[in-house]
Design a protein around this motif. Structure first.
Motif, mmCIF file in Angstrom:
data_model
loop_
_atom_site.group_PDB
_atom_site.id
_atom_site.type_symbol
_atom_site.label_atom_id
_atom_site.label_comp_id
_atom_site.label_asym_id
_atom_site.label_seq_id
_atom_site.Cartn_x
_atom_site.Cartn_y
_atom_site.Cartn_z
ATOM 1 N N VAL A 70 11.920 -1.811 -7.132
ATOM 2 C CA VAL A 70 11.219 -3.084 -7.018
ATOM 3 C C VAL A 70 11.336 -3.794 -8.359
ATOM 4 O O VAL A 70 10.942 -3.234 -9.395
ATOM 5 N N ASN A 103 8.584 -1.214 -10.054
ATOM 6 C CA ASN A 103 8.404 0.165 -9.610
ATOM 7 C C ASN A 103 9.772 0.777 -9.339
ATOM 8 O O ASN A 103 10.651 0.129 -8.781
ATOM 9 N N ALA A 105 12.225 3.740 -7.532
ATOM 10 C CA ALA A 105 12.262 4.257 -6.167
ATOM 11 C C ALA A 105 13.178 5.459 -6.093
ATOM 12 O O ALA A 105 14.263 5.460 -6.679
ATOM 13 N N LYS A 106 12.703 6.482 -5.394
ATOM 14 C CA LYS A 106 13.598 7.586 -5.083
ATOM 15 C C LYS A 106 14.627 7.070 -4.078
ATOM 16 O O LYS A 106 14.378 6.098 -3.355
ATOM 17 N N TYR A 128 7.626 3.306 7.026
ATOM 18 C CA TYR A 128 7.501 2.205 6.065
ATOM 19 C C TYR A 128 8.855 1.818 5.460
ATOM 20 O O TYR A 128 9.023 0.686 5.016
ATOM 21 N N ARG A 132 11.589 -1.765 6.685
ATOM 22 C CA ARG A 132 12.277 -2.676 5.765
ATOM 23 C C ARG A 132 13.546 -3.240 6.377
ATOM 24 O O ARG A 132 14.079 -4.236 5.906
ATOM 25 N N MET A 560 4.335 10.054 10.906
ATOM 26 C CA MET A 560 4.233 9.573 9.528
ATOM 27 C C MET A 560 2.930 10.047 8.887
ATOM 28 O O MET A 560 2.925 10.613 7.804
ATOM 29 N N ILE A 561 1.812 9.810 9.575
ATOM 30 C CA ILE A 561 0.527 10.198 8.979
ATOM 31 C C ILE A 561 0.096 11.587 9.444
ATOM 32 O O ILE A 561 -0.946 12.081 9.024
ATOM 33 N N SER A 563 -0.776 12.695 12.661
ATOM 34 C CA SER A 563 -1.964 12.549 13.482
ATOM 35 C C SER A 563 -1.566 12.740 14.939
ATOM 36 O O SER A 563 -0.450 12.366 15.317
ATOM 37 N N LYS B 169 -5.947 8.969 11.799
ATOM 38 C CA LYS B 169 -6.223 10.314 11.298
ATOM 39 C C LYS B 169 -7.545 10.327 10.559
ATOM 40 O O LYS B 169 -7.837 9.410 9.804
ATOM 41 N N PHE B 199 -2.630 1.543 6.296
ATOM 42 C CA PHE B 199 -1.519 0.919 7.024
ATOM 43 C C PHE B 199 -1.115 -0.413 6.407
ATOM 44 O O PHE B 199 0.052 -0.746 6.336
ATOM 45 N N LEU B 202 0.933 0.361 3.470
ATOM 46 C CA LEU B 202 2.276 0.769 3.875
ATOM 47 C C LEU B 202 3.115 -0.446 4.294
ATOM 48 O O LEU B 202 4.318 -0.491 4.058
ATOM 49 N N ILE B 205 4.480 -1.872 1.218
ATOM 50 C CA ILE B 205 5.612 -1.054 0.775
ATOM 51 C C ILE B 205 6.828 -1.330 1.662
ATOM 52 O O ILE B 205 7.967 -1.301 1.215
ATOM 53 N N PHE B 512 1.134 10.964 2.857
ATOM 54 C CA PHE B 512 2.103 9.971 3.334
ATOM 55 C C PHE B 512 2.056 8.711 2.476
ATOM 56 O O PHE B 512 3.076 8.101 2.209
ATOM 57 N N ASN B 515 3.553 9.644 -1.054
ATOM 58 C CA ASN B 515 5.012 9.714 -0.925
ATOM 59 C C ASN B 515 5.593 8.312 -0.861
ATOM 60 O O ASN B 515 6.604 8.014 -1.491
ATOM 61 N N ALA B 516 4.925 7.456 -0.096
ATOM 62 C CA ALA B 516 5.429 6.088 0.068
ATOM 63 C C ALA B 516 5.503 5.369 -1.272
ATOM 64 O O ALA B 516 6.420 4.581 -1.525
ATOM 65 N N PHE B 517 4.548 5.656 -2.165
ATOM 66 C CA PHE B 517 4.546 5.032 -3.492
ATOM 67 C C PHE B 517 5.829 5.337 -4.271
ATOM 68 O O PHE B 517 6.184 4.628 -5.197
ATOM 69 N N GLU B 518 6.500 6.412 -3.889
ATOM 70 C CA GLU B 518 7.701 6.806 -4.637
ATOM 71 C C GLU B 518 8.962 6.082 -4.190
ATOM 72 O O GLU B 518 10.008 6.230 -4.802
ATOM 73 N N TYR B 519 8.852 5.353 -3.091
ATOM 74 C CA TYR B 519 10.055 4.723 -2.547
ATOM 75 C C TYR B 519 10.086 3.213 -2.762
ATOM 76 O O TYR B 519 10.574 2.464 -1.930
ATOM 77 N N ALA B 521 7.195 0.859 -4.203
ATOM 78 C CA ALA B 521 5.966 0.152 -3.800
ATOM 79 C C ALA B 521 5.778 -1.067 -4.696
ATOM 80 O O ALA B 521 5.803 -0.948 -5.921
#
Lengths: 584, 584
Positions: A70, A103, A105-106, A128, A132, A560-561, A563, B169, B199, B202, B205, B512, B515-519, B521
């Motif tokens: 980002v 930020n 990103a992996k 998520y 995109r 994803m979550i 649940s 959840k 959500f 996400l 993100i 979740f 993890n999302a923060f790593e891609y 955000a």
């Protein structure tokens, strides 16, 4: 704002402007002295340029950026030498003067492209990232636009949106309810609504006249491919109307959505009775973009010694235009197709109407050229056409032929994506016999009114009673359905009795509604549209899942979550519940 | 349509037209040879006239109609001799030629009037009749209009509405979740969302940039007077913004709603820090329609031998304009008021600023006229004003004075119903200490970002860390709140640690999101408005229940449909659940 513009709006009109954009690194290319980065946001893609010669340090920073980083870039808009006219921003680029990494990103587990390399399970786990992709973004934007347009249209027609409760009461009629234990009321449960049906009827009794709601509904069903445990309806109800008024009103909504969303003019809404839909298409949701109506041959084909036909309840076929040149192999394939267990036909009879006026069929042994000529006439077949005929039990036969009709339409490329043919299916049966429970079930729901002239048959011949019920079908997809409701207590009571409710059960579950009928209930009718499905139809897809931001899989799971999930002992205790282990 | 017009639209322009109306009998009057019926629908009331002389039979039928009968009347529009200019249709009446009873009605258990004789419980049981009353109809219409305007405004600002799931959840942070057992996934449960918080993050993100949703949320709380287990939020989130950008954007929404719904222009959105709000108003949601700011007197009033003040952590008061003439009895009543257990002050000190420049106080023994003059100056009090002063522990004291301030505003009629004063309260503390659990809890929620300059204190002095969090308060009512979110994994981890989460718990519940923060955000921030409360504010009421079509009572019950209720053994079995009886 961290940005002055989005990645979708800069054109040659902005040349020489100093701008700041934010977004994700879609891809980057090093061309010796220059680095180009495609930066993406919700609105589009803009090309960033870094020059090794004029700003070495910046360029080196840019070269370290990975996919999906980002970033925030400031620079001036310049005309591109190498224009890309496929995208609105393709004539310009940004000569970057300042770059900030917002930020890192992996590396994403699949490519963020229209044709991604990610399988469905992986994409659902990282929804998520999947969201995109342009294709999903367009789907959600379409859904948003449809909801805005539907609301504004209904508002313009004096409908008011009223929120009905989500925590309601469980009723065993219909599909299975999801239930919610009440901590404050031990041993008791709420249920999640399968539809706001009773509440919208109460709103009519309350005098609200024209109600709508775009609303989540819930069904605890074993999920088939394209069902979701939670789904969205455009739910509507009107007072002081006839069935005709309802159909006209919602033709208005349908036209409005077609016009504003797809820029398609729809003028024609033909109607067909349920009986005719079954007779001519073998389906209560016929696709009428193409013809191939069923033709029945009992009169012409029986009693000629062909056992299969002689013993069949129904001999019925379709005429596939210009398919007389189908090869042996192609015909065998069709036979295999209709014999598949899920279609269940025993075999397929064909008649080729040759260009020279002769006929060639798989039952030449039993029928003369004159016989076949009579068949062909019945089908209004022309030389070059192919008749495909099934025989057997009526309902099963119609169903099988309906599938074959769609398959032939596919092969003949008759399902034009840009043609939309709505159809009202009306006069549904009120009841259908359920073998398992050995009683009649309501075909729509227990509040649907029988046709005035059929009421007398409710006791003597319930199966033959027709309902004031209607479905809107577009291109073979059921988009919505509804009915004129019962608005008087006696008739509703009779209906519950016909459905096998005891007086106590009826009172216990629907007492409030039947009481309400006694305090001045107006005549009313309504309809509900499957919003997920309508969006999918407009998006050109058959899968509603693609039009839901966070769908669940076939086991009702959100992977994803993660649940549903276990809850704590404390929570269970507070709710006064114990889990019964499967093997205890 | 069964009608040609509604009961709210006919005027002298329609005279001599033949019309058909449908509606409910509001009231009827027999005047010898004539019978008049007020017929009501959602749009208004129209007078029907039946003449004994010209149409005896019709008139006799009309005389049999009871209140709330549903009828359809056809006739011609004529000018009234006796006009009612209070209603739009008051200049005409319908000379009825044809009358049809669409449905009879039992006598309703309470009158369908603005001032009904029905108590709340009865009205809730027959909510469909209660909703016929104008006051409730206007409330639901207001709510509908607000949702249409909010949606169209946000749409015009490029926000897109995206539906997030209702079956999610369970997470133990925050209030108690409602849970939903999953039949298809034995022993596992969904939870209903307290908000779509994770959500919407996400979705940021995922690049959606500007999201909103008008959405049902759920909290299984012990219900206080004005809480509902299900409530509605206008939920919003934006990317690439600062706190200032968020405040400006939603000032836009607020202005738009005030303008379109109430025709009120709002231009000023002052901001106050949480600390100042507590210092000057003793509340994080100050009503600033009136002044009466707190003035602290520790400097001026301590060490003069008045024990109560000397031992107090804080001496603080307000100046009530022109109240120096309060009688002994009035002052005693105020003292009793602040001593009520729920307010909890020990006593009340007053100082009258007499018109002659002298002072009269309840602590004259300890303070000279010169002392009191200094106090009065500190308050900027004028002759004729009354100082009301409390002393004690700081937080409790401020809270008590805050209640007294509102009470005085009530007595002085300073709460003008037609004045609206919005206020942003900013810089909330990030955390608050919870005595019961002996740990810090998130004041907003665990995704709220700390102020950059305070991050270093997260470990050493968590209680002093301020958050990028803000509330929108209008006339003392908290309408919405939100924060700039954490968008990086390390900080979110630190936050979970500060809140006492183990690594496993954090991973299990919010893995979740982390993890999302790593891609990739983006920086993002959001806000959620209490839609029920905002509607109530615009409607001029303090009770959200009046703005919900089918509200629940304080026990979370819907007494109309009798929910929650018992479910069948079969349902429990399918869910693998057993009820634990309270006494077993």
């Amino acid at each position: 704002m961290l940005r002055t513009h989005t990645c979708g709006e800069l054109t040659t009109k902005n040349i020489n402007q100093k701008v700041t954009l934010c977004g994700w690194v879609q891809k980057s290319r090093d061309l010796g002295g220059m680095t180009f980065i495609d930066m993406r946001d919700r609105y589009g893609i803009t090309q960033l340029v870094f020059d090794m010669e004029t700003s070495k340090q910046l360029c080196e920073e840019a070269r370290k950026l990975g996919r999906e980083y980002v970033i925030c870039a400031t620079g001036s808009v310049e005309e591109r030498s190498n224009k890309n006219l496929k995208i609105p921003t393709g004539e310009i680029e940004i000569i970057v003067e300042k770059l900030e990494v917002l930020n890192a990103a992996k590396l994403p587990p699949f490519t963020i492209e229209d044709n991604t390399d990610g399988g469905e399970e992986l994409r659902m786990k990282f929804r998520y990232l999947d969201l995109r992709r342009n294709i999903n973004k367009d789907n959600l934007l379409l859904r948003h636009k449809m909801s805005i347009e539907a609301r504004n249209y209904l508002n313009s027609q004096q409908f008011i949106e009223i929120e009905t409760p989500v925590l309601i009461k469980s009723t065993p009629e219909g599909a299975r309810d999801f239930v919610v234990p009440s901590r404050m009321n031990p041993e008791k449960f709420y249920a999640l609504p399968q539809s706001p049906q009773t509440f919208k009827q109460l709103l009519m009794i309350a005098g609200y006249d024209r109600y709508f709601q775009i609303v989540k509904c819930f069904r605890d069903e074993d999920l088939r491919a394209d069902r979701q445990p939670e789904f969205t309806q455009i739910d509507c109800e009107m007072s002081f109307v006839t069935q005709d008024d309802i159909l006209h009103t919602f033709e208005g909504l349908t036209k409005h959505l077609f016009k504003t969303i797809l820029n398609v003019e729809i003028s024609d809404f033909p109607r067909i009775s349920y009986d005719d839909a079954m007779k001519y298409y073998g389906s209560d949701k016929p696709d009428i973009r193409f013809d191939m109506k069923f033709v029945e041959l009992n009169q012409l084909a029986k009693n000629r010694g062909f056992n299969v036909f002689d013993q069949a309840e129904l001999i019925v076929g379709i005429c596939a235009k210009s398919c007389a040149d189908y090869s042996r192999k192609q015909l065998d394939k069709l036979t295999d197709f209709v014999r598949k267990p899920q279609i269940g036909a025993k075999g397929l009879v064909y008649v080729k109407c040759n260009e020279d006026g002769s006929f060639k069929s798989s039952v030449d042994k039993f029928y003369t050229q004159e016989d076949l000529k009579l068949w062909a006439d019945e089908f209004k077949a022309e030389p070059g056409d192919l008749l495909l005929i099934l025989a057997g039990e009526k309902d099963a036969n119609r169903k099988a032929l309906s599938v074959l009709r769609l398959e032939m339409a596919e092969q003949l490329e008759l399902k034009d994506k840009n043609t939309y043919r709505p159809l009202w299916v009306v006069d549904f049966p009120l009841l259908e016999w359920n073998e398992e429970s050995q009683r009649y079930h309501a075909m729509h729901h227990p509040f649907t009114s029988p046709k005035e002239e059929d009421i007398s048959k409710l006791e003597s011949d319930p199966g033959s009673v027709r309902a004031n019920a209607y479905d809107l079908v577009i291109n073979g997809v059921e988009i919505g359905g509804g009915s004129v409701r019962i608005h008087n207590k006696e008739l509703q009571n009779t209906m519950f009795k016909t459905l096998g409710f005891s007086d106590e059960d009826a009172q216990d579950q629907f007492g409030f509604l039947m009481n309400a009928f006694e305090y001045g209930a107006p005549p009313h009718a309504g309809i509900a549209f499957g919003f997920d499905r309508w969006t999918a139809l407009f998006g050109g897809s058959e899968s509603i899942r693609d039009y839901i931001a966070f769908p669940k899989n076939n086991m009702g799971k959100d992977v994803m979550i993660d649940s549903p999930s276990l809850i704590s002992e404390v929570q269970l205790e507070e709710l006064g519940l114990k889990i019964v282990k499967e093997n205890s």
